[in-house]
Scaffold this active site. Structure first.
Site, PDB file in Angstrom:
ATOM      1  N   LYS A  85     -27.945  -4.317  31.605  1.00 47.68           N
ATOM      2  CA  LYS A  85     -28.258  -2.967  32.093  1.00 47.68           C
ATOM      3  C   LYS A  85     -29.729  -2.601  31.896  1.00 47.68           C
ATOM      4  CE  LYS A  85     -26.587  -0.563  27.897  1.00 47.68           C
ATOM      5  NZ  LYS A  85     -27.782   0.018  27.342  1.00 47.68           N
ATOM      6  N   ASP A  86     -30.440  -3.341  31.037  1.00 48.96           N
ATOM      7  CA  ASP A  86     -31.875  -3.075  30.829  1.00 48.96           C
ATOM      8  C   ASP A  86     -32.767  -3.789  31.837  1.00 48.96           C
ATOM      9  OD1 ASP A  86     -31.278  -1.593  28.559  1.00 48.96           O
ATOM     10  OD2 ASP A  86     -31.553  -3.275  27.180  1.00 48.96           O
TER      11      ASP A  86
ATOM     12  N   ARG B  20     -28.756   9.063  32.276  1.00 47.27           N
ATOM     13  CA  ARG B  20     -27.380   9.045  32.795  1.00 47.27           C
ATOM     14  C   ARG B  20     -26.427   9.707  31.808  1.00 47.27           C
ATOM     15  NH1 ARG B  20     -23.258   5.998  31.214  1.00 47.27           N
ATOM     16  NH2 ARG B  20     -24.686   4.736  29.979  1.00 47.27           N
ATOM     17  N   ARG B  21     -26.521   9.299  30.529  1.00 46.80           N
ATOM     18  CA  ARG B  21     -25.627   9.880  29.519  1.00 46.80           C
ATOM     19  C   ARG B  21     -25.899  11.375  29.356  1.00 46.80           C
ATOM     20  NH1 ARG B  21     -26.719   4.728  25.631  1.00 46.80           N
ATOM     21  NH2 ARG B  21     -25.020   3.399  26.388  1.00 46.80           N
TER      22      ARG B  21
ATOM     23  N   ARG C 118     -34.330   7.419  20.601  1.00 49.37           N
ATOM     24  CA  ARG C 118     -34.858   6.107  20.962  1.00 49.37           C
ATOM     25  C   ARG C 118     -34.801   5.161  19.771  1.00 49.37           C
ATOM     26  NH1 ARG C 118     -38.815   5.292  24.173  1.00 49.37           N
ATOM     27  NH2 ARG C 118     -38.256   3.157  23.714  1.00 49.37           N
TER      28      ARG C 118
ATOM     29  N   ARG D 152     -31.278   4.118  15.759  1.00 47.99           N
ATOM     30  CA  ARG D 152     -30.619   5.306  16.315  1.00 47.99           C
ATOM     31  C   ARG D 152     -29.502   5.795  15.397  1.00 47.99           C
ATOM     32  NH1 ARG D 152     -28.527   3.657  21.697  1.00 47.99           N
ATOM     33  NH2 ARG D 152     -29.190   1.540  21.234  1.00 47.99           N
TER      34      ARG D 152
ATOM     35  N   CYS E  64     -34.667   2.104  36.414  1.00 50.89           N
ATOM     36  CA  CYS E  64     -33.893   2.273  35.174  1.00 50.89           C
ATOM     37  C   CYS E  64     -33.836   3.730  34.759  1.00 50.89           C
ATOM     38  CB  CYS E  64     -34.510   1.440  34.058  1.00 50.89           C
ATOM     39  SG  CYS E  64     -33.981  -0.265  34.092  1.00 50.89           S
TER      40      CYS E  64
END
Length: 308
Positions: free
Chosen positions: A81-82, A127-128, A145, A151, A236
């Site tokens: 996904k990155d 998105r989240r 981040r 995190r 992204c």
């Protein structure tokens, strides 16, 4: 066959090293020799700005791309996904490993009363953030981040009610705590839970070796999700989610896609099931449907907002 040691490039976070070691062990089991080469990426070094402000797609992959193009490593292992939908010239997708958990999780501090009142939730993902605000408009979302461990520590050190993480990352390095909620209503990032191996397109020895790790079902599902992302021109940064699942009994694919405004107030969704034979253009057609139903204007608004 000429033997050579396959040098595996990776970021140096615990999760990235876990992924690289997993690929290394799988290649070793097939009789190939490997060596792990860890490098720091810009995305890991600059933690005081939200990702979209850095203005680079592929911020976590760029350093490894350069190392590969310079001949310092032979392959790189990424959370898929990155990875930007367009790979640099000379670098190709060599394998997608079998997918892990695709869900997002909310890690909380033992009490979920905050879901029904005002609260602060942390995430570094647009998105989240957008999906959370769409469901909980009374909440505030703050930027978070750093690698998974960083995190987790920040959540512990601040008075936030919770933070959103990808389940796969936490499960891979055994960091999933007791206090979590499965966010099964949140459509994940395209290719979430999948690991991607990239290599140089002219390195046949490495391409043949790594191809043995490819999982065809995951490859097809993630291809569709990333085609959806690419057609929406998400890079992204835009709040875009997509998930494709394969139903073996019906030999069909179930596609869920979403595009939201950054504040979560606008939400365009698509949900369809098609025969497996239609997979090649499924992501493209799904994105076109979203674009024709207001997505073009919404994407323009998102880009204008991010430029400010």
């Amino acid at each position: 066959m000429k033997k050579k040691t396959i040098r595996i490039g990776t970021r140096d976070s615990e999760l990235a090293l876990w992924q690289a070691n997993t690929v290394s062990k799988k290649l070793n089991a097939l009789g190939f020799e490997t060596e792990i080469v860890a490098v720091k990426s810009t995305g890991d070094l600059i933690l005081d700005k939200p990702l979209y402000e850095l203005g680079i797609t592929g911020i976590f992959t760029k350093t490894l791309d350069v190392a590969m193009l310079k001949g310092e490593v032979d392959i790189a292992v990424h959370s898929m996904k990155d990875v930007p939908t367009a790979l640099p010239k000379g670098i190709v997708q060599a394998a997608v490993l079998e997918r892990a958990n695709t869900l997002d999780l909310l890690i909380h501090k033992g009490n979920t009363d905050f879901l029904h009142q005002e609260a602060t939730i942390a995430t570094g993902s647009l998105r989240r953030q957008a999906m959370w605000l769409n469901k909980y408009p009374q909440h505030q979302v703050v930027d978070l981040r750093g690698n998974v461990n960083t995190r987790m520590q920040k959540l512990h050190d601040n008075d936030w009610s919770g933070a959103v993480f990808a389940a796969a990352g936490l499960e891979r390095i055994n960091l999933k705590p007791e206090n979590f909620l499965n966010l099964d209503w949140m459509i994940p990032a395209p290719a979430q839970g999948a690991m991607l191996v990239v290599a140089m397109e002219n390195d046949n020895f490495v391409l043949d070796a790594v191809a043995l790790l490819n999982d065809i079902e995951t490859e097809i599902c993630t291809y569709i999700e990333r085609q959806f992302l690419k057609t929406l021109e998400g890079g992204c940064t835009a709040p875009i989610g997509a998930l494709v699942t394969y139903n073996e009994d019906e030999d069909a694919l179930h596609f869920q896609g979403v595009l939201l405004s950054i504040d979560g107030k606008q939400k365009l969704e698509i949900d369809k099931t098609v025969a497996i034979s239609e997979w090649k253009k499924l992501g493209f057609y799904a994105a076109q449907e979203i674009l024709n139903n207001g997505g073009t204007e919404l994407m323009k608004n998102i880009k204008d907002t991010l430029k400010k």
